[in-house]
Design a protein around this motif. Sequence first.
Motif, PDB file in Angstrom:
ATOM      1  N   TYR A  11      38.181  41.515 -28.880  1.00  0.00           N
ATOM      2  CA  TYR A  11      37.434  41.021 -27.760  1.00  0.00           C
ATOM      3  C   TYR A  11      38.694  40.426 -26.902  1.00  0.00           C
ATOM      4  CZ  TYR A  11      33.260  41.970 -30.376  1.00  0.00           C
ATOM      5  OH  TYR A  11      32.272  42.537 -30.965  1.00  0.00           O
ATOM      6  N   GLY A  12      39.771  40.417 -27.031  1.00  0.00           N
ATOM      7  CA  GLY A  12      40.987  39.834 -26.381  1.00  0.00           C
ATOM      8  C   GLY A  12      40.767  38.154 -26.399  1.00  0.00           C
ATOM      9  N   ASP A  16      45.592  37.150 -23.576  1.00  0.00           N
ATOM     10  CA  ASP A  16      45.818  38.877 -23.581  1.00  0.00           C
ATOM     11  C   ASP A  16      44.405  39.470 -23.790  1.00  0.00           C
ATOM     12  OD1 ASP A  16      47.084  40.883 -24.651  1.00  0.00           O
ATOM     13  OD2 ASP A  16      46.824  40.382 -26.707  1.00  0.00           O
ATOM     14  N   PRO A  17      43.833  39.665 -22.350  1.00  0.00           N
ATOM     15  CA  PRO A  17      42.711  40.485 -22.256  1.00  0.00           C
ATOM     16  C   PRO A  17      42.889  41.801 -22.648  1.00  0.00           C
ATOM     17  CG  PRO A  17      43.774  39.880 -19.914  1.00  0.00           C
ATOM     18  CD  PRO A  17      44.611  39.123 -21.188  1.00  0.00           C
ATOM     19  N   VAL A  18      41.685  42.534 -22.816  1.00  0.00           N
ATOM     20  CA  VAL A  18      41.592  43.831 -23.277  1.00  0.00           C
ATOM     21  C   VAL A  18      40.872  44.696 -22.164  1.00  0.00           C
ATOM     22  CG1 VAL A  18      41.579  43.070 -25.812  1.00  0.00           C
ATOM     23  CG2 VAL A  18      39.454  43.422 -24.700  1.00  0.00           C
ATOM     24  N   SER A  40      28.259  34.768 -31.744  1.00  0.00           N
ATOM     25  CA  SER A  40      28.794  33.761 -31.094  1.00  0.00           C
ATOM     26  C   SER A  40      30.295  34.162 -30.665  1.00  0.00           C
ATOM     27  CB  SER A  40      28.967  32.586 -31.883  1.00  0.00           C
ATOM     28  OG  SER A  40      29.615  31.652 -31.215  1.00  0.00           O
ATOM     29  N   VAL A  41      30.284  35.302 -29.498  1.00  0.00           N
ATOM     30  CA  VAL A  41      31.428  35.670 -29.157  1.00  0.00           C
ATOM     31  C   VAL A  41      31.620  35.789 -27.737  1.00  0.00           C
ATOM     32  CG1 VAL A  41      30.428  37.907 -29.015  1.00  0.00           C
ATOM     33  CG2 VAL A  41      32.981  37.915 -29.418  1.00  0.00           C
ATOM     34  N   THR A  42      33.040  35.446 -27.388  1.00  0.00           N
ATOM     35  CA  THR A  42      33.272  35.668 -25.974  1.00  0.00           C
ATOM     36  C   THR A  42      34.298  36.710 -25.706  1.00  0.00           C
ATOM     37  OG1 THR A  42      32.734  33.199 -25.430  1.00  0.00           O
ATOM     38  CG2 THR A  42      34.116  34.457 -23.969  1.00  0.00           C
ATOM     39  N   GLY A  43      34.305  37.478 -24.975  1.00  0.00           N
ATOM     40  CA  GLY A  43      35.250  38.569 -24.747  1.00  0.00           C
ATOM     41  C   GLY A  43      36.008  38.375 -23.306  1.00  0.00           C
ATOM     42  N   TYR A  44      37.206  39.077 -23.243  1.00  0.00           N
ATOM     43  CA  TYR A  44      38.149  38.688 -22.046  1.00  0.00           C
ATOM     44  C   TYR A  44      38.596  40.025 -21.889  1.00  0.00           C
ATOM     45  CZ  TYR A  44      37.835  33.886 -23.592  1.00  0.00           C
ATOM     46  OH  TYR A  44      37.485  32.655 -24.163  1.00  0.00           O
ATOM     47  N   GLY A  45      38.471  40.218 -20.405  1.00  0.00           N
ATOM     48  CA  GLY A  45      39.120  41.438 -19.751  1.00  0.00           C
ATOM     49  C   GLY A  45      38.215  42.353 -19.086  1.00  0.00           C
ATOM     50  N   ALA A 128      41.570  39.793 -15.627  1.00  0.00           N
ATOM     51  CA  ALA A 128      41.259  41.059 -16.595  1.00  0.00           C
ATOM     52  C   ALA A 128      42.085  42.283 -15.917  1.00  0.00           C
ATOM     53  CB  ALA A 128      39.758  41.238 -16.037  1.00  0.00           C
ATOM     54  N   GLY A 129      42.556  42.239 -14.784  1.00  0.00           N
ATOM     55  CA  GLY A 129      43.717  43.173 -14.224  1.00  0.00           C
ATOM     56  C   GLY A 129      44.677  43.194 -14.802  1.00  0.00           C
TER      57      GLY A 129
END
Length: 144
Positions: A11-12, A16-18, A40-45, A128-129
């Motif tokens: 999920y990044g 370190d986003p994905v 209970s999750v937060t993703g990044y990217g 994210a980019g």
Amino acid sequence: VSGPTSTLPSYGTASDPVIAVVTGANNGAGGTGDFTLGGSVTGYGILVVTGNLTFQGTAGWNGVVLVIGQGNVTESGGGTNEFDGAFFVAKTRDSSGNELASLGTPTLDWSGGGGNGIYYDSCWINNAGQTALYKVLSFREIPQ
């Protein structure tokens, strides 16, 4: 990741986003790229979903979310997390996964409560980019 699924390999993180892509068989045709973001999750990217996106509980994403294909987003439950960055929904395929001749009408069903939401945030979009490496493979000048 080939959908339907409710998990991602990563999920990044904020540092370190994905780039996560959930697609069906044959790039969305003939299969579903459905994704359920729950718990209970937060993703990044950058998150790309070619089927239906369902999120529930305290799930959220920081970055760019693209729901392109079935163009359906469903929120259920009373979570408190949020989506920060950009959120784009487009219906480009019918229910069988075949490409539409013209864009269809996307849907967003927000039936849950809580303190969650979708918020535009240019900082999360820029972050994210960072993982997307663009390289010019070729170019052509057109004379005027």
